[in-house]
Structure formats: C-alpha cells, structure tokens
Design an enzyme around this catalytic site. Structure first.
Site, PDB file in Angstrom:
ATOM      1  N   LYS A   1      13.210   4.555 -12.349  1.00  0.00           N
ATOM      2  CA  LYS A   1      12.225   4.513 -11.256  1.00  0.00           C
ATOM      3  C   LYS A   1      12.432   3.247 -10.423  1.00  0.00           C
ATOM      4  O   LYS A   1      12.379   3.282  -9.190  1.00  0.00           O
ATOM      5  CB  LYS A   1      10.790   4.561 -11.807  1.00  0.00           C
TER       6      LYS A   1
ATOM      7  N   ASP B   1       0.878  -1.154   0.000  1.00  0.00           N
ATOM      8  CA  ASP B   1       0.000   0.000   0.000  1.00  0.00           C
ATOM      9  C   ASP B   1       0.921   1.211   0.000  1.00  0.00           C
ATOM     10  O   ASP B   1       1.907   1.245   0.747  1.00  0.00           O
ATOM     11  CB  ASP B   1      -0.937   0.003   1.212  1.00  0.00           C
TER      12      ASP B   1
ATOM     13  N   PHE C   1       2.471   5.580 -13.508  1.00  0.00           N
ATOM     14  CA  PHE C   1       1.034   5.589 -13.202  1.00  0.00           C
ATOM     15  C   PHE C   1       0.786   6.519 -12.018  1.00  0.00           C
ATOM     16  O   PHE C   1       1.737   7.086 -11.446  1.00  0.00           O
ATOM     17  CB  PHE C   1       0.539   4.165 -12.911  1.00  0.00           C
TER      18      PHE C   1
HETATM   19  P1  IMP Z   1      -2.477   1.867  -3.589  1.00  0.00           P
HETATM   20  O1  IMP Z   1      -1.220   1.537  -2.889  1.00  0.00           O
HETATM   21  O2  IMP Z   1      -2.719   0.967  -4.743  1.00  0.00           O
HETATM   22  O3  IMP Z   1      -3.641   2.021  -2.676  1.00  0.00           O
HETATM   23  O4  IMP Z   1      -2.218   3.287  -4.264  1.00  0.00           O
HETATM   24  C1  IMP Z   1      -2.393   4.485  -3.580  1.00  0.00           C
HETATM   25  C2  IMP Z   1      -2.383   5.639  -4.532  1.00  0.00           C
HETATM   26  O5  IMP Z   1      -1.048   6.080  -4.727  1.00  0.00           O
HETATM   27  C3  IMP Z   1      -2.944   5.368  -5.912  1.00  0.00           C
HETATM   28  O6  IMP Z   1      -3.599   6.521  -6.364  1.00  0.00           O
HETATM   29  C4  IMP Z   1      -1.749   5.100  -6.754  1.00  0.00           C
HETATM   30  O7  IMP Z   1      -1.932   5.449  -8.081  1.00  0.00           O
HETATM   31  C5  IMP Z   1      -0.722   5.973  -6.072  1.00  0.00           C
HETATM   32  N1  IMP Z   1       0.577   5.350  -6.177  1.00  0.00           N
HETATM   33  C6  IMP Z   1       1.019   4.251  -5.549  1.00  0.00           C
HETATM   34  N2  IMP Z   1       2.254   3.954  -5.960  1.00  0.00           N
HETATM   35  C7  IMP Z   1       2.578   4.874  -6.868  1.00  0.00           C
HETATM   36  C8  IMP Z   1       3.721   5.079  -7.679  1.00  0.00           C
HETATM   37  O8  IMP Z   1       4.709   4.328  -7.668  1.00  0.00           O
HETATM   38  N3  IMP Z   1       3.671   6.136  -8.500  1.00  0.00           N
HETATM   39  C9  IMP Z   1       2.604   6.979  -8.563  1.00  0.00           C
HETATM   40  N4  IMP Z   1       1.521   6.829  -7.854  1.00  0.00           N
HETATM   41  C10 IMP Z   1       1.501   5.774  -7.001  1.00  0.00           C
END
Ligand code: IMP
Length: 205
Positions: free
Chosen positions: A173, A69, A150
């Site tokens: 990255k 997360d 993303f």
């Molecule tokens: P989750 O961890 O999938 O809940 O993501 C949380 C939020 O942070 C989402 O909107 C993802 O798109 C964003 N997010 C998580 N990891 C990244 C990353 O590596 N780059 C950009 N956004 C991220």
C-alpha cells in the site's frame, strides 16, 4: 527540522511515518500538542480541508506542519463520497457504516471504477500553505476483505492487484497508494526547497 503531522488518525500517522522515513526531518505527532484539539473538515474541497488542518497546527505551534485530506471517488456515484468520505454514513465517522453504505449504493452496479485521492498540505515559517495531490486508481470490491489498513481499505482493490488494500501488506500500500504518491510528489516539489543539498534527489536514491 521538526515536522508536525497534523492528524488525529493513528493509522494515517503510521503510514506517514513510513512514507516520510527518508525525509531529513524529525516527525512529531500531534499528540505532543494536546492543546491543538479539533478543526473543521467541512470545506467543499480536499484542498481547503488539508490547508485548514495544516494551518491550524502551524498557527498554534509555529512549526512546520503537514496534513492530508483524502477521499474515495466512485464513478457510478458521480464521484461520491469524495470529500464527504469520512462522514458518508453520518457523524461521527464510522468506517464500517461507511463501507456498508457504499456497498449498498453499488448493489447491482457493474461499473465499480473508483479512485482514492489525497491532497497533502504543507506550511511552515516563511512558507505559505501549498498543496499537492496523489491519486490511486482501482475498483470497489463486492464485499469487505482483509483486516489491514483503515477506512475504505477493505473495499478498495488497486489497479494491477486482485487483493484489497486491507489484504495487501502495508509495504505494498505504501508504494502505490494515493498518500504515497502525494508524498513522493511532495518530495520532488518541496524537498530541495526545504532541505537544500540535504535533499539529494530521490529519497529512494
Ligand atoms: P480524512 O482525510 O481523514 O478526512 O479521511 C476521509 C475518509 O477517507 C475517512 O473515512 C478515511 O477513513 C478515508 N480514507 C482516507 N485515506 C484512506 C486510506 O488510505 N484508506 C482507506 N480509507 C481512507
């Protein structure tokens, strides 16, 4: 040994595939378990959400499961959006709307300091859930730039670079990101425990 990546996010999955390429495991995408559909991601911490995802998949499959997360924390916003990053502009998750809301919140704000934080959770047979963290420091750009990556990648400029994550090649990255750092720390903490002599130190070694 099979390791299920507990994510429905295809971009995250691609990153995990690259980051875990040196692990002596067979990576299994969640698409192979269509019966495992959704989980709650509304806990107050990244740790709780990561564990909830990994545990949901482990309980359904009985196989080693890894989840993360992540979120972006902006100093001028008191750490927001943080754990709320996915639903910052409301549900369902809309990355363009999230980025727009973040830029609006930072209109006229000089302090653009921010960090991506990733909490990785691992659970498996005889291995209760454990978590580990990775952080990538940087600043928020003044407008979205780049087409790679993303989520908030078009807005995040990691320290030491002038390009956003969405402009940098994925290999870059994957060397410096919050997720890359969490996976590296995970290898150091769990590699020998899980793989014994097969871990052989650093995956890069
Ligand atoms: P989750 O961890 O999938 O809940 O993501 C949380 C939020 O942070 C989402 O909107 C993802 O798109 C964003 N997010 C998580 N990891 C990244 C990353 O590596 N780059 C950009 N956004 C991220």
């Amino acid at each position: 040994m099979k390791l299920i990546l507990a994510t429905h996010n295809a971009s995250k999955l691609a990153e995990f595939r690259a980051l875990l390429a040196h692990w002596p495991v067979e990576l299994v995408p969640l698409t192979e378990f269509p019966e495992v559909r959704q989980w709650n991601e509304d806990a107050p911490t990244l740790e709780e959400n990561a564990v909830a995802k990994a545990l949901t998949v482990y309980r359904a499959t009985g196989q080693w499961s890894m989840a993360d997360d992540s979120g972006v924390e902006v100093d001028a916003l008191g750490g927001a959006p943080g754990v709320q990053s996915a639903r910052y502009a409301g549900e369902p998750c809309n990355p363009a709307a999230n980025n727009e809301k973040l830029l609006t919140a930072l209109t006229g704000v000089a302090n653009r300091r921010a960090r991506f934080r990733c909490v990785l959770a691992l659970v498996g047979p005889g291995f209760p859930p454990e978590t580990i963290e990775g952080i990538c420091e940087g600043v928020i750009a003044h407008e979205p730039r780049g087409t790679g990556g993303f989520g908030y990648d078009p807005l995040f400029i990691p320290d030491g670079y002038s390009q956003t994550f969405a402009e940098l090649p994925p290999e870059v990255k994957n060397q410096i990101s919050h997720r890359a750092r969490a996976v590296q720390a995970a290898w150091e903490r769990w590699g020998r425990k899980l793989f014994g002599d097969a871990s052989g130190g650093s995956p890069d070694g």
